[in-house]
Design a protein around this motif. Sequence first.
Motif, short mmCIF file in Angstrom:
data_model
loop_
_atom_site.label_atom_id
_atom_site.label_comp_id
_atom_site.label_asym_id
_atom_site.label_seq_id
_atom_site.Cartn_x
_atom_site.Cartn_y
_atom_site.Cartn_z
N LYS A 153 0.85 -1.18 0.00
CA LYS A 153 0.00 0.00 0.00
C LYS A 153 0.89 1.24 0.00
CE LYS A 153 -3.73 -2.27 2.55
NZ LYS A 153 -4.52 -2.29 3.80
N VAL A 154 0.51 2.24 -0.79
CA VAL A 154 1.34 3.44 -0.87
C VAL A 154 1.34 4.20 0.45
CG1 VAL A 154 1.06 3.72 -3.36
CG2 VAL A 154 -0.52 4.87 -1.82
N ARG A 155 2.51 4.68 0.82
CA ARG A 155 2.64 5.52 2.01
C ARG A 155 2.63 6.98 1.53
NH1 ARG A 155 7.64 3.99 5.40
NH2 ARG A 155 6.53 5.29 6.91
N ARG A 156 1.42 7.50 1.36
CA ARG A 156 1.23 8.78 0.68
C ARG A 156 1.98 9.93 1.37
NH1 ARG A 156 -3.79 8.45 0.75
NH2 ARG A 156 -3.99 7.15 -1.10
N GLY A 157 1.93 9.97 2.69
CA GLY A 157 2.61 11.04 3.42
C GLY A 157 4.12 10.94 3.29
N PHE A 158 4.65 9.73 3.42
CA PHE A 158 6.09 9.51 3.29
C PHE A 158 6.57 9.91 1.89
CE2 PHE A 158 9.75 6.98 2.05
CZ PHE A 158 10.59 7.07 3.14
N ILE A 159 5.80 9.51 0.88
CA ILE A 159 6.16 9.81 -0.50
C ILE A 159 6.13 11.32 -0.75
CG2 ILE A 159 5.41 9.54 -2.91
CD1 ILE A 159 4.45 6.70 -2.08
N ALA A 160 5.15 12.01 -0.16
CA ALA A 160 5.06 13.46 -0.33
C ALA A 160 6.29 14.15 0.24
CB ALA A 160 3.80 13.99 0.34
N ASP A 161 6.78 13.66 1.38
CA ASP A 161 7.98 14.24 1.98
C ASP A 161 9.23 13.90 1.16
OD1 ASP A 161 6.52 15.34 4.04
OD2 ASP A 161 6.86 13.65 5.41
N LYS A 162 9.32 12.65 0.73
CA LYS A 162 10.50 12.21 0.00
C LYS A 162 10.61 12.88 -1.36
CE LYS A 162 12.86 7.99 -1.55
NZ LYS A 162 12.88 6.51 -1.46
N TYR A 163 9.47 13.07 -2.01
CA TYR A 163 9.45 13.66 -3.35
C TYR A 163 8.83 15.05 -3.34
CZ TYR A 163 10.61 8.92 -4.87
OH TYR A 163 11.22 7.70 -5.05
N ASP A 164 9.12 15.81 -2.30
CA ASP A 164 8.52 17.15 -2.18
C ASP A 164 8.86 18.04 -3.36
OD1 ASP A 164 11.18 17.31 -1.43
OD2 ASP A 164 10.84 18.70 0.22
N VAL A 165 10.05 17.84 -3.94
CA VAL A 165 10.44 18.65 -5.10
C VAL A 165 9.52 18.36 -6.29
CG1 VAL A 165 12.14 16.96 -5.94
CG2 VAL A 165 12.39 19.37 -6.53
N LEU A 166 9.04 17.13 -6.39
CA LEU A 166 8.13 16.77 -7.48
C LEU A 166 6.73 17.32 -7.23
CD1 LEU A 166 9.19 13.08 -8.25
CD2 LEU A 166 9.94 15.19 -9.37
N GLY A 173 3.43 24.45 -11.71
CA GLY A 173 3.28 24.69 -13.14
C GLY A 173 4.49 24.35 -13.99
N LYS A 174 5.48 23.69 -13.41
CA LYS A 174 6.67 23.33 -14.18
C LYS A 174 6.35 22.25 -15.21
CE LYS A 174 10.27 24.51 -10.79
NZ LYS A 174 11.46 23.99 -10.07
N THR A 175 7.14 22.21 -16.27
CA THR A 175 6.96 21.19 -17.30
C THR A 175 7.97 20.06 -17.17
OG1 THR A 175 8.34 22.45 -18.83
CG2 THR A 175 5.96 22.82 -18.93
N GLU A 176 8.96 20.23 -16.31
CA GLU A 176 9.92 19.17 -16.04
C GLU A 176 10.61 19.45 -14.71
OE1 GLU A 176 13.95 20.65 -18.35
OE2 GLU A 176 12.60 19.28 -19.40
N GLN A 177 11.18 18.40 -14.13
CA GLN A 177 11.86 18.56 -12.84
C GLN A 177 12.92 17.47 -12.69
OE1 GLN A 177 11.59 20.95 -10.29
NE2 GLN A 177 13.43 19.85 -9.61
N TYR A 178 14.12 17.88 -12.34
CA TYR A 178 15.20 16.93 -12.06
C TYR A 178 15.01 16.36 -10.66
CZ TYR A 178 19.82 15.03 -11.05
OH TYR A 178 20.85 14.20 -10.69
N VAL A 179 15.26 15.05 -10.52
CA VAL A 179 15.16 14.41 -9.22
C VAL A 179 16.23 13.33 -9.11
CG1 VAL A 179 13.46 12.69 -10.01
CG2 VAL A 179 13.58 13.28 -7.59
N GLU A 180 16.78 13.20 -7.92
CA GLU A 180 17.77 12.16 -7.64
C GLU A 180 17.32 11.43 -6.38
OE1 GLU A 180 22.34 12.43 -8.14
OE2 GLU A 180 21.96 12.89 -6.02
N THR A 181 17.25 10.12 -6.46
CA THR A 181 16.68 9.33 -5.37
C THR A 181 17.62 8.21 -4.96
OG1 THR A 181 14.50 9.73 -6.35
CG2 THR A 181 14.64 8.06 -4.62
N GLN A 182 17.79 8.05 -3.66
CA GLN A 182 18.58 6.92 -3.16
C GLN A 182 17.71 5.68 -3.12
OE1 GLN A 182 21.52 7.40 0.08
NE2 GLN A 182 20.42 5.77 1.16
N VAL A 183 18.26 4.56 -3.57
CA VAL A 183 17.52 3.31 -3.60
C VAL A 183 18.33 2.22 -2.89
CG1 VAL A 183 16.31 3.86 -5.73
CG2 VAL A 183 18.50 2.67 -5.84
N LYS A 184 17.62 1.22 -2.40
CA LYS A 184 18.26 0.10 -1.72
C LYS A 184 18.07 -1.16 -2.57
CE LYS A 184 17.94 -0.22 2.73
NZ LYS A 184 17.37 -0.44 4.10
#
Length: 212
Positions: A153-166, A173-184
């Motif tokens: 199940k999606v952790r909506r609040g956690f995802i909002a914090d982790k991807y706040d830039v998105l 109103g942006k048309t693109e956004q750079y993002v860098e994410t740490q993965v395990k």
Amino acid sequence: LTADGWYHTSDAGFLDAHGHLKIIDRVKDVGRIKGGAFDGAMFAPKYVENKLKFFPHIKEVVAYGDGREKVCVMINIDFSAVGNWAERRNLPYAGYTDLAQKPEVYQLIKACVEQVNADLSADTLLAGSQVSRFLVLHKELDADDGELTRTNKVRRGFIADKYDVLIDALYGGKTEQYVETQVKFEDGRTGKVSATLRIDDAKTFAPVKAAA
């Protein structure tokens, strides 16, 4: 159980035009749109997410809109289904991140989003939950990265914090956004996945008035 024999499930729902009970979300997750054309409209994130996940090319969705003037979503494509779709069209790709950002894939997903919007417009109570903007994530949401529960199940609040830039880019109103994410990785190692994500608008529809 209540004194008169009722059991409270904490689910939110309503009776539709045919008298059928439609369950849309958990009570605690139902919100309201604030401002814009659908000011005050009910927003049921899980209902929107599930309608989009009905399409075979979409694996996961995270919807936002409570307290905002429009609904925006982040989408995971189904790598297997979209990969097969791409191969049938001789569309080359090098892994999930590359495939997810293909213009052709965005058009495929956009058609799904707009079909859901058309369906929602016919529902008086949920027309305000139509998706205005969307993006396709550069990685699959994963429980090992804290983005999903162990029951997927999606952790909506956690995802909002982790991807706040998105989130900011979607609502800014942006048309693109750079993002860098740490993965395990499964072997315990960690790494990073980065991409410049495209952000698209989706067509929304005026609510369809119920027949008299």
